[in-house]
Design a protein around this motif. Sequence first.
Motif, PDB file in Angstrom:
ATOM      1  N   UNK A  69      43.574  40.132  75.223  1.00 31.05           N
ATOM      2  CA  UNK A  69      42.914  39.137  75.749  1.00 31.05           C
ATOM      3  C   UNK A  69      42.003  40.016  75.974  1.00 31.05           C
ATOM      4  N   UNK A  70      40.081  39.505  75.840  1.00 25.31           N
ATOM      5  CA  UNK A  70      38.993  40.655  76.603  1.00 25.31           C
ATOM      6  C   UNK A  70      38.424  40.112  76.749  1.00 25.31           C
ATOM      7  N   UNK A  71      38.603  39.360  78.558  1.00 20.37           N
ATOM      8  CA  UNK A  71      37.220  38.241  78.597  1.00 20.37           C
ATOM      9  C   UNK A  71      36.203  39.026  79.131  1.00 20.37           C
ATOM     10  N   UNK A  72      35.781  39.886  78.918  1.00 17.78           N
ATOM     11  CA  UNK A  72      34.317  40.673  78.313  1.00 17.78           C
ATOM     12  C   UNK A  72      33.368  39.249  77.853  1.00 17.78           C
ATOM     13  N   UNK A  73      34.319  39.440  76.817  1.00 17.30           N
ATOM     14  CA  UNK A  73      33.673  38.431  75.515  1.00 17.30           C
ATOM     15  C   UNK A  73      33.630  37.277  75.894  1.00 17.30           C
ATOM     16  N   UNK A  74      32.621  36.709  75.929  1.00 18.67           N
ATOM     17  CA  UNK A  74      31.906  34.907  75.597  1.00 18.67           C
ATOM     18  C   UNK A  74      31.088  34.917  74.891  1.00 18.67           C
ATOM     19  N   UNK A  75      31.560  34.192  72.898  1.00 18.30           N
ATOM     20  CA  UNK A  75      29.925  34.766  72.372  1.00 18.30           C
ATOM     21  C   UNK A  75      30.845  33.074  72.120  1.00 18.30           C
ATOM     22  N   UNK A  76      29.258  32.058  71.057  1.00 12.47           N
ATOM     23  CA  UNK A  76      29.451  30.812  70.292  1.00 12.47           C
ATOM     24  C   UNK A  76      30.464  31.560  69.191  1.00 12.47           C
ATOM     25  N   UNK A  77      31.252  30.499  68.900  1.00 14.95           N
ATOM     26  CA  UNK A  77      31.770  30.626  67.810  1.00 14.95           C
ATOM     27  C   UNK A  77      33.456  31.755  67.925  1.00 14.95           C
ATOM     28  N   UNK A  78      33.873  32.172  68.470  1.00 14.17           N
ATOM     29  CA  UNK A  78      34.803  33.268  69.180  1.00 14.17           C
ATOM     30  C   UNK A  78      35.442  32.955  69.906  1.00 14.17           C
ATOM     31  N   UNK A  79      36.718  32.868  69.578  1.00  6.66           N
ATOM     32  CA  UNK A  79      37.603  32.183  70.890  1.00  6.66           C
ATOM     33  C   UNK A  79      38.873  33.382  70.601  1.00  6.66           C
ATOM     34  N   UNK A  80      39.419  33.425  71.486  1.00  6.97           N
ATOM     35  CA  UNK A  80      40.756  34.388  71.868  1.00  6.97           C
ATOM     36  C   UNK A  80      41.975  33.884  72.461  1.00  6.97           C
ATOM     37  N   UNK A  81      43.020  33.422  71.636  1.00  7.02           N
ATOM     38  CA  UNK A  81      44.108  34.023  72.572  1.00  7.02           C
ATOM     39  C   UNK A  81      45.437  34.068  72.754  1.00  7.02           C
ATOM     40  N   UNK A  82      46.056  35.568  73.328  1.00  8.77           N
ATOM     41  CA  UNK A  82      46.557  36.206  72.936  1.00  8.77           C
ATOM     42  C   UNK A  82      48.269  35.994  72.785  1.00  8.77           C
ATOM     43  N   UNK A  83      48.621  34.464  72.713  1.00  8.29           N
ATOM     44  CA  UNK A  83      49.870  33.836  72.262  1.00  8.29           C
ATOM     45  C   UNK A  83      49.301  32.222  71.764  1.00  8.29           C
ATOM     46  N   UNK A  84      50.135  31.703  70.181  1.00 11.93           N
ATOM     47  CA  UNK A  84      49.937  29.982  70.667  1.00 11.93           C
ATOM     48  C   UNK A  84      51.286  29.947  69.729  1.00 11.93           C
ATOM     49  N   UNK A  85      51.537  28.726  70.442  1.00  9.19           N
ATOM     50  CA  UNK A  85      52.843  27.762  69.786  1.00  9.19           C
ATOM     51  C   UNK A  85      52.627  26.540  69.633  1.00  9.19           C
ATOM     52  N   UNK A  86      52.809  25.427  69.589  1.00 11.49           N
ATOM     53  CA  UNK A  86      52.541  24.225  69.191  1.00 11.49           C
ATOM     54  C   UNK A  86      50.982  23.622  68.889  1.00 11.49           C
ATOM     55  N   UNK A  87      49.790  25.289  69.095  1.00 15.37           N
ATOM     56  CA  UNK A  87      48.176  24.929  68.500  1.00 15.37           C
ATOM     57  C   UNK A  87      48.259  24.892  67.123  1.00 15.37           C
ATOM     58  N   UNK A  88      49.046  26.171  66.332  1.00 16.67           N
ATOM     59  CA  UNK A  88      49.300  26.620  65.435  1.00 16.67           C
ATOM     60  C   UNK A  88      49.190  25.843  63.864  1.00 16.67           C
ATOM     61  N   UNK A  89      49.685  24.948  63.774  1.00 12.11           N
ATOM     62  CA  UNK A  89      49.584  24.124  62.654  1.00 12.11           C
ATOM     63  C   UNK A  89      48.282  23.838  62.634  1.00 12.11           C
ATOM     64  N   UNK A  90      47.445  23.357  63.443  1.00 17.61           N
ATOM     65  CA  UNK A  90      45.868  22.703  63.583  1.00 17.61           C
ATOM     66  C   UNK A  90      44.712  23.886  63.581  1.00 17.61           C
ATOM     67  N   UNK A  91      45.856  25.012  64.247  1.00 11.27           N
ATOM     68  CA  UNK A  91      44.192  26.336  64.174  1.00 11.27           C
ATOM     69  C   UNK A  91      44.445  26.347  62.752  1.00 11.27           C
ATOM     70  N   UNK A  92      45.590  26.291  61.968  1.00  9.54           N
ATOM     71  CA  UNK A  92      45.973  26.931  60.803  1.00  9.54           C
ATOM     72  C   UNK A  92      44.690  25.794  59.735  1.00  9.54           C
ATOM     73  N   UNK A  93      45.081  25.245  60.001  1.00 10.04           N
ATOM     74  CA  UNK A  93      44.708  23.748  59.380  1.00 10.04           C
ATOM     75  C   UNK A  93      43.351  24.393  59.343  1.00 10.04           C
ATOM     76  N   UNK A  94      42.618  24.520  60.198  1.00 17.69           N
ATOM     77  CA  UNK A  94      40.844  25.017  59.803  1.00 17.69           C
ATOM     78  C   UNK A  94      40.598  25.746  59.668  1.00 17.69           C
ATOM     79  N   UNK A  95      41.997  26.811  59.265  1.00 19.63           N
ATOM     80  CA  UNK A  95      41.309  28.359  58.604  1.00 19.63           C
ATOM     81  C   UNK A  95      40.670  28.881  57.578  1.00 19.63           C
TER      82      UNK A  95
END
Length: 360
Positions: free
Chosen positions: A229-255
């Motif tokens: 994770x690079x917390x110094x980066x905060x840009x519209x349209x860019x979202x970081x996660x070190x790791x995802x679990x139950x959120x992955x299906x929703x993230x894949x669905x929008x990809x």
Amino acid sequence: MALNKIVLTGGGSAGHVTVNLALIPLLQGEGWSVDYIGSENGIERELVSEVNDVTYWPIATGKLRRYLDWQNVKDPFKVIKGLWQACRIISKQKPNVVFSKGGFVSVPVVLAAWMNRVPVLIHESDLTPGLANKIAIPFATGVCTTFPETGETLPSGKSRHIGAIVRKELFAGNPKRGRDLCGFRSGKPVLMVMGGSLGARRINEAVREALPELLQQFQIVHLCGKNGLDESISLPGYKQFPFVGEELPDLLAMTDVAVSRAGSNSIFEFHAVRVPMLLIPLPKGQSRGDQLLNAESFRKAGYCEVLQEEELGAGELVKRVSELYSKRDSYKANMERHAGSDSLTELYKWLLEIKKRSLK
């Protein structure tokens, strides 16, 4: 007391756990008692601890290395201790079968099962077996393969091609939930960057260097891995996660398209939900070469494009991702034509066969 008892094992990375996580709900639904043997501090302990009604048994484990390292002096003693611990657990729990997903922790478990005359079924995700599975395969009853080519390298009659095991919840993703989680808007394509559970430093660096150009065309969800994770980066349209679990299906669905390493579990998950891929496999010097083979197999099948790490740079990354997006419909059509069978059901049927044979 459950009539059907199984011990699962596998760990070291998320890829060595996801198949077990997909299998557990099916086993429990069929009335099986499930135990899990993993390492004391590995990612498998964290992931399995979130599952109800599964007893986790930690054992000592050492890494099996192909190179010189002072840890090689200590690790054989850890493996021996782990073997003794696994023998005690299996002798006490008396499972009908052991299912191994691989990783270093699985070796003492497979050996302990063999010593206790408990049949073992192994799952091999990659095109060629890793060192841990190479050691374990002679002691196993059977080997499930993900790639059809893998059976050519295994003892005759011991393997069965069943394809990739993908968690059913992966297909239940909601793109709106994914966009809401990331603060993205509809109407602009989404690029997912996935370096694996441990991350990929080179990919992370190239993506962040290319952000000004990439963000002109894409919104980007970046699964950057533990400590990535690079917390110094905060840009519209860019979202970081070190790791995802139950959120992955929703993230894949929008990809719309993905950039990824070429670990077997990740690329087959992208394939399952029809996400075209730009694969950047780990080079030979950093691995045994399995990701290179995985990526080439997918490229030949028309599921992805491949970018070698030696060619990776911000400019080349932007160019190749743009090309991938422009051809996305072709890649999706190829994946649709090779949808495959219900691999999880086929795996469960084989477990039942092995269990029934062991009772005769």
